[in-house]
Design a protein around this motif. Structure first.
Motif, PDB file in Angstrom:
ATOM      1  N   THR A  46     -12.101 -38.506  -9.624  1.00  0.00           N
ATOM      2  CA  THR A  46     -12.009 -37.678 -10.825  1.00  0.00           C
ATOM      3  C   THR A  46     -10.560 -37.706 -11.290  1.00  0.00           C
ATOM      4  O   THR A  46      -9.678 -38.192 -10.584  1.00  0.00           O
ATOM      5  CB  THR A  46     -12.533 -36.251 -10.590  1.00  0.00           C
ATOM      6  N   GLN A  83     -13.465 -39.152 -21.345  1.00  0.00           N
ATOM      7  CA  GLN A  83     -14.112 -39.614 -20.106  1.00  0.00           C
ATOM      8  C   GLN A  83     -14.493 -41.090 -20.210  1.00  0.00           C
ATOM      9  O   GLN A  83     -14.283 -41.859 -19.272  1.00  0.00           O
ATOM     10  CB  GLN A  83     -15.360 -38.785 -19.812  1.00  0.00           C
ATOM     11  N   LYS A 212      -8.637 -29.794 -13.871  1.00  0.00           N
ATOM     12  CA  LYS A 212      -9.288 -30.864 -13.098  1.00  0.00           C
ATOM     13  C   LYS A 212      -9.256 -30.628 -11.593  1.00  0.00           C
ATOM     14  O   LYS A 212     -10.161 -31.050 -10.868  1.00  0.00           O
ATOM     15  CB  LYS A 212      -8.704 -32.231 -13.451  1.00  0.00           C
ATOM     16  N   ALA A 216     -12.439 -30.870  -9.211  1.00  0.00           N
ATOM     17  CA  ALA A 216     -12.403 -31.793  -8.066  1.00  0.00           C
ATOM     18  C   ALA A 216     -12.864 -31.090  -6.801  1.00  0.00           C
ATOM     19  O   ALA A 216     -13.640 -31.643  -6.002  1.00  0.00           O
ATOM     20  CB  ALA A 216     -10.990 -32.346  -7.883  1.00  0.00           C
TER      21      ALA A 216
END
Length: 310
Positions: A46, A83, A212, A216
């Motif tokens: 990620t 993404q 993030k 994660a």
């Protein structure tokens, strides 16, 4: 013997808002993934999308200004675009790095939606800066739409700010798990995932950017991974102690919790990393989290460098 599973999170320094520079930088990320594959891990990747989502949002806003028939792209759409863009560069670079070592593994990017709480306090206290610099008049127009703006004194202009809600659920987790269990490399929940609100059978994009590191940790927990690795531009997390910087090396859950509780970490950088790592490690047995430099993934997973929580 079954492979161990690791979720690897790359920070914004692994990428760029320039197309050529990003292609150069993702090479380092790809080498880190290849090192971990050689160490016997099934890797789920990620990543941050800070520069990219801002670039996309700015471009789409300018497009709407040039053509009145075009509407401004919602943040959820910009997140989905980021993404795909970052995933394209990452998956090709990882594929190349593996093939150069004689390893064939499919690499896939999963466009990932992450559920957030509509009552998350973050929506009333936005702090993530996004998009281009605006004039006072443009900022007032943003306010009329219900958006938040703040004045940037250094740049003598205004920027939009948006919420950073916590992740609750990952909708594509079954697909991610299926690919990972088949020993493929998976890129998922980029930029913290696309924040969505659940409305009956419909998922509606939320105006926000999820941190993030927390996604994660959620991803690693839902996959029941053995390890979470957050790769940055430093060997260790550091704190100020008696006027000097101290490197944090191996920490117990209790020690990490004390650091979080006592406000000893930078709220914009170190705190989310350590807090997310703590959440993952304390939610299961025999788990480990490593926070270290992007070029030292192999040494980090071997316990030779990095801030390690277990």
């Amino acid at each position: 013997m079954e492979n161990k599973k690791i979720v690897v999170a790359f920070g914004r320094n692994a990428f760029s808002d320039s197309f050529p520079k990003q292609k150069e930088r993702v090479r380092k990320a790809a080498l880190a993934v290849a090192d971990l594959v050689e160490e016997g891990y099934d890797v789920v990747v990620t990543h941050s999308n800070g520069p990219q989502v801002g670039m996309i949002q700015t471009a789409m806003t300018e497009y709407s200004r040039l053509d009145e028939d075009r509407t401004v792209a919602p943040m959820a759409i910009c997140s989905a675009m980021s993404q795909g863009y970052i995933g394209f560069d990452l998956q090709n670079s990882i594929r190349t790095a593996l093939l150069e070592r004689g390893i064939y593994k499919p690499v896939s990017t999963v466009i990932t939606q992450v559920r957030v709480d509509p009552f998350d306090r973050a929506f009333n206290n936005p702090h993530k800066v996004i998009g281009r610099l605006m004039t006072k008049e443009e900022a007032e127009n943003e306010k009329k739409k219900g958006n938040y703006v703040e004045y940037e004194e250094d740049e003598n202009g205004y920027r939009r700010i948006i919420a950073s809600p916590k992740p609750i659920d990952i909708y594509e987790i079954d697909s991610i798990k299926l690919l990972s269990d088949a020993h493929q490399v998976v890129i998922a929940a980029g930029g913290g995932g696309i924040p969505v609100l659940e409305q009956h059978f419909t998922l509606k994009g939320a105006s926000g950017i999820i941190e993030k590191d927390y996604t994660a940790a959620k991803l690693a927990d839902m996959l029941n991974a053995d390890a979470l690795m957050i790769l940055t531009s430093s060997d260790y997390i550091t704190i100020e102690k008696y006027g000097e910087k101290e490197e944090l090396k191996e920490l117990t859950v209790s020690q990490a919790q004390d650091l979080v509780n006592n406000n000893l970490l930078d709220t914009a950088t170190s705190l989310p990393k350590l807090d997310a790592s703590l959440s993952f490690v304390s939610s299961g047995e025999n788990r480990m989290a490593v926070i270290t430099d992007i070029e030292k993934a192999k040494a980090g997973i071997r316990g030779r460098v990095g801030t390690i929580i277990k």
